[in-house]
Structures are given as C-alpha cells and as structure tokens.
Enzyme design. Structure first.
Site, PDB file in Angstrom:
ATOM      1  N   HIS A  72      37.046  72.337  39.684  1.00  0.00           N
ATOM      2  CA  HIS A  72      35.485  71.837  39.367  1.00  0.00           C
ATOM      3  C   HIS A  72      35.300  70.517  38.900  1.00  0.00           C
ATOM      4  CE1 HIS A  72      33.566  76.071  38.978  1.00  0.00           C
ATOM      5  NE2 HIS A  72      34.162  75.881  40.234  1.00  0.00           N
ATOM      6  N   TYR A 201      26.335  76.772  31.265  1.00  0.00           N
ATOM      7  CA  TYR A 201      26.220  76.961  29.301  1.00  0.00           C
ATOM      8  C   TYR A 201      24.901  76.826  29.184  1.00  0.00           C
ATOM      9  CZ  TYR A 201      31.494  76.335  29.001  1.00  0.00           C
ATOM     10  OH  TYR A 201      32.857  76.410  29.142  1.00  0.00           O
ATOM     11  N   PRO A 293      35.441  80.634  21.829  1.00  0.00           N
ATOM     12  CA  PRO A 293      35.640  80.354  23.476  1.00  0.00           C
ATOM     13  C   PRO A 293      34.799  79.335  23.996  1.00  0.00           C
ATOM     14  CG  PRO A 293      34.811  82.470  22.954  1.00  0.00           C
ATOM     15  CD  PRO A 293      34.924  82.037  21.658  1.00  0.00           C
ATOM     16  N   LYS A 297      38.955  76.098  25.074  1.00  0.00           N
ATOM     17  CA  LYS A 297      40.070  75.360  24.740  1.00  0.00           C
ATOM     18  C   LYS A 297      41.260  76.174  24.316  1.00  0.00           C
ATOM     19  CE  LYS A 297      38.813  71.331  25.201  1.00  0.00           C
ATOM     20  NZ  LYS A 297      38.637  71.122  26.651  1.00  0.00           N
ATOM     21  N   TYR A 385      35.831  68.097  27.398  1.00  0.00           N
ATOM     22  CA  TYR A 385      35.988  69.425  28.347  1.00  0.00           C
ATOM     23  C   TYR A 385      37.354  69.413  29.143  1.00  0.00           C
ATOM     24  CZ  TYR A 385      34.114  73.524  30.664  1.00  0.00           C
ATOM     25  OH  TYR A 385      34.113  74.717  31.117  1.00  0.00           O
TER      26      TYR A 385
HETATM   27  C1  PHB Z   1      35.622  82.322  31.209  1.00  0.00           C
HETATM   28  O1  PHB Z   1      35.636  82.144  32.330  1.00  0.00           O
HETATM   29  O2  PHB Z   1      36.130  83.598  30.753  1.00  0.00           O
HETATM   30  C2  PHB Z   1      35.347  81.421  30.386  1.00  0.00           C
HETATM   31  C3  PHB Z   1      34.893  80.196  30.685  1.00  0.00           C
HETATM   32  C4  PHB Z   1      34.764  79.146  29.839  1.00  0.00           C
HETATM   33  C5  PHB Z   1      34.617  79.125  28.341  1.00  0.00           C
HETATM   34  C6  PHB Z   1      35.033  80.634  27.981  1.00  0.00           C
HETATM   35  C7  PHB Z   1      35.317  81.500  28.757  1.00  0.00           C
HETATM   36  O3  PHB Z   1      34.159  78.294  27.706  1.00  0.00           O
END
Ligand code: PHB
Ligand code: APR
Length: 394
Positions: A72, A201, A293, A297, A385
C-alpha cells in the site's frame, strides 16, 4: 540442556528473533506455554512497516508475504465528512507498507523454524528464570509433567504483556509508564471485499472507525465502542448498520456486508517499562510495551526490538563485542517511545472523548485541521506510519 539463547514465547517476537539468530549460527530454544494451533488462532493487526518487511526477508520467512501481501502506497483519513488521501510513498521518500496479517507472519515464521530444525517446546508450564544477574543464567519449566532445565548465556523475554519475564525482574528495578483510554475497539473480520483499496481511518461524532483489510477478499473493520459493551451484544447486523452510520453516503453505498468470521472487543492502552534489560534478560515486544492499535505499531515495535537485539547478539558472538549488550535498552526505547508517541497521537486525534471539555474538543479539531490540512502535517504522519529508520548498532 544447554543453548546460547533461551527465548520465552513463540509469538512474532520470539519466532522472528529465533529465526534470525539460528540463521546467524547462534543456537536458541523457544519455550511457549500454548499449542501452535492456539498461537495461530489469535487475530491481530495486519500492517507491516517497510523495516519489518526487510527484517522478515533477512530472516528468510518472506516468500508467501512477498507473493500474497498487498503493498500500500497510501492511506486515507476521513474527518469532518472530508476524504483526505495520504500518499505515503510520495511523502516518505519512497517507502510503503505491506498489508499482511500478523497471524500469517507467525505461521510463516513457525514453518521456517520447523524447516530449519530449530527446537521449540510448546505446551510448557511453570517457566521460571534464574541467576539473571550472573553470566550463568538458566531457565526451568515443566513439559508433560517432567521438570526440565536449560542453561544458557542470555534470555530473551518475548512472552507478551502477561508473560513471566517482566515479572522475574525484582521490584523497584523497572519504571512503568501507562495511559489507559476510556473506550475499546470492536473488530469484525469477514470474507467480503474491502470497501476501498486503501485503509480508511475515520473520525465521527459517534466514534472512530477503521476500514482495514487482510486481502482483496477479506476485510477487517473496527468501531470505537464504550468499554462497558460486550461483543455478544453486537449482532453482525448491528455492527454493519453502525459502520454505515459512521461513513459518508458514497462510501456506505459501497460496503459489502457478510457473516463475521470473528468479532471481539479490545481495550486500548499505552504502556512502557524502562529499562528493557536486567542482567542477562532482555525484554522484547509486548513484554516491555503496549500501544493502542491506532497507528498499527504493536507488531512493528516488536520487530524493532528484535532488530536491535539480534544485531547486538551477532556483535557479541561474532566479534566479541560484549560492550554492545548495555546499549540494547537505550537503542530499543528511543524507537519505542517514538512509536508510542505516534500511536497516542493518532488515538487522540481520531477518537471521540466524551468527557473532554469544550476547549479540548476544539483543540482536537484544530489538530485534525492542521495535521491533515498541510503538507508538513501529512509528511509527519506519513513518515511515522511507514516506520522511522532503525539506528545503526555499533
Ligand atoms: C488491522 O488490519 O487489524 C489493523 C490495521 C491498522 C491498524 C490497526 C489494525 O492501525
Ligand atoms: N511461558 C511461555 N510462553 C508464554 C508465557 C509463559 N509464562 N507467557 C506468555 N507466553 C507466550 C504467549 O502464549 C504468546 O504466544 O508468549 C507469546 C507472546 O506473544 P505476543 O503476545 O504475540 O507478543 P509478541 O511476540 O511480543 O508480539 C508483539 O504485536 O500486534 C502486536 O500485541 C500484538 O502480539 C502482538 C505483538
């Protein structure tokens, strides 16, 4: 029994460290209290920083990741009803992230270890660490009811937040830092195509949303929920309805729903202990630190610790550089705190904090406006990120 390094815990930290050490000719034994199936049944996040990807390649556990993982080059934010693409690659000097589930990383590392013939004892109990302040530490445990002992040079505590390693350090040595957030994440996994080709997000007055994915046919969604909620109270229909309410109409219209494969609620916490070393014991990954989460990280910071400890142990065994051992905690923690900072920043930026004052709410809005509305703001988000660089070990 005797080995150079005993590794407690066969999660991603222990398995990755074990594989790198084995390839470097440094003998190690892994002790795990669960069965392999249990370890593989845990569903965790799925975003690998570019440095984590490189380390998995260095460990030789990369073939399936490179074949099946999705690269990505960007991620999207959704705030105040506006969609804001963040071109990660363009803003970070060419780095990307890899969408590849932690469960798959663990499976690949387990397979690489079994092919290499390196020993792992699953299903062990009563693991105890001894003589940590001497240069002759040892580990005892029970296997099939039989008491066992392994003598070693070093112990890597890769046994997660609830493990024994951190607790084996005498009271008063460690300093703990913690922040607990007043909400949880309800996650749902489904075999449906992702709503968008990049992760989204989203901030919404009803609470944060993350639209993630594991593959082109498997989606992972999260909703911010009160800590008092129970996953059983969330039927699949209720989850999908709430998700749609928190997305703008054009996106909600693209959502493909389906039966959940898994649904669970996780609390959010930031936690760090200092130092990460006590004598011949080195804490690695979740044993030493937890992040919420929101910045993806957790696994990446575990890999960061592994990177440092692996290079230090190579220096010790290949060049007699025992002086490097004293650098582990400082090196690891410098990067851990930056990962903690980013996870805390992302969590505060995007969630709904019901109890906050009117002033704090406006500050949060201004932060979103600034960070997501300027090149400088987007650049700092992008470089964190995709993962900050590792320092050299020397
Ligand atoms: C996930 O795909 O479970 C996931 C992806 C990004 C995040 C947290 C969890 O920031
Ligand atoms: N004896 C032996 N093994 C133990 C013990 C013990 N007393 N206590 C815990 N373990 C094992 C657990 O069963 C688990 O398999 O240690 C392992 C720790 O694995 P994780 O909790 O996955 O921690 P870690 O390997 O550091 O992985 C980092 O990244 O995304 C994050 O939190 C997520 O698990 C993830 C982490």
């Amino acid at each position: 029994m005797k080995t150079q390094v005993v590794i407690v815990g066969a999660g991603p930290s222990g398995l990755l460290l074990g594989q790198l050490l084995h390839n470097a000719g440094i003998s190690n034994i892994i002790l795990e209290r669960q069965t392999p199936d249990y370890v593989l049944s845990r569903i965790r996040a799925g975003i690998l920083e570019s440095g984590t990807v490189e380390l998995l390649r260095e460990a030789g556990a990369h073939q399936r990741m490179d074949a099946e993982g999705l690269v990505h080059d960007g991620v999207e934010f959704l705030v105040e009803g506006r969609r804001i693409p963040v071109p990660l690659k363009a803003l970070s000097g060419g780095k990307s992230v890899m969408v590849y589930g932690q469960t798959e990383v663990t499976r690949d590392l387990m397979q690489a270890r079994s092919e290499a013939g390196a020993p792992t004892f699953y299903n062990v109990s009563d693991v105890a660490l001894h003589n940590l302040k001497s240069d002759k530490p040892y580990v005892t445990f029970s296997k099939d009811g039989e008491p066992c002992r392994i003598d070693c040079d070093y112990i890597a505590g890769c046994d997660g937040f609830h493990g024994v390693s951190r607790k084996a350090i005498p009271t008063g040595v460690l300093r703990e830092y913690e922040c607990v957030y007043p909400f949880g994440w309800l996650g749902l996994l489904a075999d449906t195509p992702p709503i968008h080709h990049e992760l989204i997000y989203a901030h919404h007055d009803r609470g944060f949303v993350l639209c993630s994915q594991r593959s082109l046919t498997r989606s992972r969604y999260y909703l911010q929920v009160p800590l008092t909620d129970k996953a059983e109270a969330w039927s699949d229909d209720r989850f999908w309805d709430e998700l749609k309410r928190r997305l703008p109409q054009d996106l909600a219209g693209k959502l493909v729903t389906g039966p959940s494969l898994e649904k669970s609620i996780a609390p959010l916490r930031s936690f760090v202990v200092e130092p990460m070393q006590y004598g011949s014991l080195f804490l690695v990954g979740d044993a030493a630190h937890i992040v919420p989460p929101t910045g993806a990280k957790g696994l990446n910071l575990a890999a960061s610790d592994v990177n440092y400890l692996y290079r230090i142990l190579c220096g010790v065994y290949h060049q007699g550089r025992r002086d490097l051992l004293a650098c582990y905690s400082q090196l690891a923690l410098r990067r851990v705190w930056k990962g903690e900072r980013f996870s805390w920043f992302m969590t505060r930026l995007l969630h709904d904090f019901q109890e906050q004052s009117g002033f704090d709410r406006r500050m949060q809005q201004a932060e979103r406006d600034y960070f997501l509305g300027s090149q400088a703001g987007l650049t700092t988000i992008a470089e964190n990120y995709v993962g900050l660089p590792f320092e050299a070990v020397r």
